[in-house]
Design an enzyme around this catalytic site. Structure first.
Site, mmCIF file in Angstrom:
data_model
loop_
_atom_site.group_PDB
_atom_site.id
_atom_site.type_symbol
_atom_site.label_atom_id
_atom_site.label_comp_id
_atom_site.label_asym_id
_atom_site.label_seq_id
_atom_site.Cartn_x
_atom_site.Cartn_y
_atom_site.Cartn_z
ATOM 1 N N CYS A 181 49.652 47.449 35.591
ATOM 2 C CA CYS A 181 49.432 48.315 34.271
ATOM 3 C C CYS A 181 50.089 49.756 34.426
ATOM 4 C CB CYS A 181 48.061 48.571 34.297
ATOM 5 S SG CYS A 181 47.011 46.950 34.363
ATOM 6 N N HIS A 224 46.999 53.400 28.702
ATOM 7 C CA HIS A 224 47.106 51.955 28.951
ATOM 8 C C HIS A 224 46.068 51.165 28.306
ATOM 9 C CE1 HIS A 224 47.020 48.043 30.571
ATOM 10 N NE2 HIS A 224 46.180 48.580 31.540
ATOM 11 N N ASN A 263 44.539 43.365 26.810
ATOM 12 C CA ASN A 263 45.116 43.985 27.746
ATOM 13 C C ASN A 263 46.615 43.523 28.039
ATOM 14 O OD1 ASN A 263 46.011 45.039 30.206
ATOM 15 N ND2 ASN A 263 44.091 45.145 31.322
HETATM 16 O O1 UT7 Z 1 44.308 46.893 33.262
HETATM 17 C C1 UT7 Z 1 43.669 47.777 34.413
HETATM 18 C C2 UT7 Z 1 42.823 47.022 34.918
HETATM 19 N N1 UT7 Z 1 41.641 46.369 34.309
HETATM 20 C C3 UT7 Z 1 40.640 47.219 33.854
HETATM 21 O O2 UT7 Z 1 40.785 48.492 33.680
HETATM 22 C C4 UT7 Z 1 39.359 46.857 33.414
HETATM 23 C C5 UT7 Z 1 38.230 47.297 34.121
HETATM 24 N N2 UT7 Z 1 36.965 46.900 34.182
HETATM 25 C C6 UT7 Z 1 36.308 46.625 32.645
HETATM 26 O O3 UT7 Z 1 36.992 46.694 31.803
HETATM 27 C C7 UT7 Z 1 34.870 46.024 32.755
HETATM 28 O O4 UT7 Z 1 34.260 46.209 34.060
HETATM 29 C C8 UT7 Z 1 34.562 44.551 32.257
HETATM 30 C C9 UT7 Z 1 35.076 44.765 30.886
HETATM 31 C C10 UT7 Z 1 35.519 43.821 33.082
HETATM 32 C C11 UT7 Z 1 33.281 44.117 32.569
HETATM 33 O O5 UT7 Z 1 32.486 44.940 31.595
HETATM 34 P P1 UT7 Z 1 31.229 45.754 32.698
HETATM 35 O O6 UT7 Z 1 30.372 46.440 31.697
HETATM 36 O O7 UT7 Z 1 31.788 46.262 34.054
HETATM 37 O O8 UT7 Z 1 30.464 44.185 33.074
HETATM 38 P P2 UT7 Z 1 30.073 43.615 34.455
HETATM 39 O O9 UT7 Z 1 31.321 43.244 35.288
HETATM 40 O O10 UT7 Z 1 29.217 44.719 35.145
HETATM 41 O O11 UT7 Z 1 29.226 42.367 34.169
HETATM 42 C C12 UT7 Z 1 28.053 42.476 33.475
HETATM 43 C C13 UT7 Z 1 27.731 40.924 33.120
HETATM 44 C C14 UT7 Z 1 27.588 40.115 34.378
HETATM 45 O O12 UT7 Z 1 26.467 39.235 34.433
HETATM 46 P P3 UT7 Z 1 25.167 39.889 35.459
HETATM 47 O O13 UT7 Z 1 25.756 39.732 36.826
HETATM 48 O O14 UT7 Z 1 24.592 41.051 34.781
HETATM 49 O O15 UT7 Z 1 24.273 38.689 35.007
HETATM 50 C C15 UT7 Z 1 28.679 39.420 34.418
HETATM 51 O O16 UT7 Z 1 28.613 38.076 35.187
HETATM 52 O O17 UT7 Z 1 28.333 40.301 32.484
HETATM 53 C C16 UT7 Z 1 28.835 39.000 32.767
HETATM 54 N N3 UT7 Z 1 30.065 38.753 32.461
HETATM 55 C C17 UT7 Z 1 30.189 38.195 31.070
HETATM 56 N N4 UT7 Z 1 29.460 37.599 30.123
HETATM 57 C C18 UT7 Z 1 29.963 36.886 29.191
HETATM 58 C C19 UT7 Z 1 31.456 38.953 33.111
HETATM 59 N N5 UT7 Z 1 32.493 38.438 32.219
HETATM 60 C C20 UT7 Z 1 32.016 38.092 31.061
HETATM 61 C C21 UT7 Z 1 32.292 37.445 29.770
HETATM 62 N N6 UT7 Z 1 31.426 36.968 28.910
HETATM 63 N N7 UT7 Z 1 33.490 37.090 29.639
#
Ligand code: UT7
Length: 332
Positions: free
Chosen positions: A113, A259, A289
């Site tokens: 990134c 980014h 992204n």
């Molecule tokens: O390019 C540079 C690198 N990348 C980034 O900068 C990305 C950084 N991270 C993020 O943007 C966020 O952490 C995400 C968008 C990936 C995830 O958002 P979050 O608010 O941190 O969600 P989480 O990982 O804490 O997950 C919350 C819930 C989980 O379920 P449980 O464990 O609470 O039951 C996940 O399993 O959401 C679930 N989940 C999804 N649900 C529906 C994870 N991915 C998905 C999905 N659809 N695609």
């Protein structure tokens, strides 16, 4: 000292649009979840047979046209991608061949990134010390071919998209107060496992085996929460380094181009820096992204829309896998 300027920009986004509703059909996700957590509504995917080098090539043609140069004037290529066409060589040489350029050097940058800013920093050094005079920098990603579209990979699969953008970098006119003011680069390899493609690894001997497909370790994996919280801390830090170095304040910044990793990350970076969100260029809703390509795509779009004008101070910042993070201050 003569500063480097970006004299032309161009982007190429493959035409096929994949909406959140399309992804709902292949994995347990929802448009609501994706929009709420990331701000993404749709992304573009390249067709099978089209590689990052093809996307890079198309964007390069546009940047060359925009800079009003002949392609034969390009004397060096820098290519940034995490999704090269082949394990080796990188895409720089493929772009050189597709453009039918002389046997100029082609350097590949692997900083994910942060790849665009890392590559920009290299180009800036070469231009300022007079080694090269017209550098083509391409940043291109075809992520769609290596994402896990099952529920196991939904956290990453919904975030990434394909696309490319290119810039031409050349010496500015020493009488004009413009150009790349600074680049600041950082890394911390202790967190490599937070966002990586785990295999092949040194334990794989031979490098490729059938089980790395079945155990899904050829797909990227991410500790989203760690990446998120580190990104919102490190991008502002990198911007502050640039401000301090150039004796500027955040009020001097006309446009911040972070980014495009997540709309919430961009909003939090803006809040941390106390910069009005209207000054933050964001397009993740339409592209997802696109890793190394995300900053130059946003830059090219903002220029096309007339948002960035001559004399404006443009601040770039990135954070991603590695970890690597970076900033660049550019007087347009
Ligand atoms: O390019 C540079 C690198 N990348 C980034 O900068 C990305 C950084 N991270 C993020 O943007 C966020 O952490 C995400 C968008 C990936 C995830 O958002 P979050 O608010 O941190 O969600 P989480 O990982 O804490 O997950 C919350 C819930 C989980 O379920 P449980 O464990 O609470 O039951 C996940 O399993 O959401 C679930 N989940 C999804 N649900 C529906 C994870 N991915 C998905 C999905 N659809 N695609």
């Amino acid at each position: 000292m003569n500063r480097s300027i970006i004299s032309g920009t161009g982007r190429y986004i493959p035409p096929k649009i994949i909406t959140n509703f399309d992804l709902e059909k292949t994995m347990n996700t929802s448009d609501e979840w994706i929009q709420q957590r990331s701000g993404i509504k749709e992304r573009h995917y390249a067709e099978p047979g089209v590689g990052s080098s093809d996307l890079a090539y198309e964007s390069a043609l546009k940047a060359i046209d925009d800079a009003q140069i002949d392609k034969s004037e390009i004397d060096f290529i820098i290519a940034a991608t995490l999704s090269p066409d082949h394990y080796f060589p990188g895409i720089g040489v493929l772009v050189q061949a597709k453009l039918e350029l002389e046997n100029i050097g082609a350097l590949d940058v692997r900083n994910q990134c942060s790849g665009f800013i890392y590559a920009l920093s290299v180009a800036d050094q070469y231009i300022r010390n007079g080694t090269y005079h017209k550098i083509l920098l391409v940043a291109a990603e075809k992520q769609s071919a290596n994402l896990d579209y099952s529920d196991d990979g939904r956290d990453l699969a919904v975030l990434f998209g394909d696309g490319a953008a290119a810039v031409i970098i050349e010496p500015g006119n020493p009488d004009e107060d413009r150009g790349i003011l600074s680049t600041h680069l950082f890394s911390d390899g202790n967190y490599v496992e937070d966002l990586w493609m785990q295999r092949p690894s040194p334990k794989d001997h031979p490098v490729f085996s059938v089980d790395m497909v079945t155990d899904k370790k050829l797909f990227p994996s991410m500790n989203g929460r760690n990446v998120f919280k580190t990104a919102v801390a490190k991008m502002p830090e990198a911007v502050r380094s640039a401000l301090e170095h150039n004796n500027l304040t955040i009020e001097d910044v006309d446009h911040l181009i972070p980014h495009q990793a997540n709309e919430r990350i961009s909003q939090m970076v803006a809040r941390n820096l106390k910069i009005p969100v209207e000054k933050v260029i964001r397009n993740i809703d339409r592209y997802g992204n696109t890793t190394a390509a995300s900053i130059p795509i946003a830059l090219d779009e903002a220029l096309e829309q007339g948002r960035i004008k001559r004399g404006d101070l443009v601040m770039l910042t990135a954070f991603g896998s590695g970890y690597t993070w970076a900033s660049s201050a550019i007087k347009w």
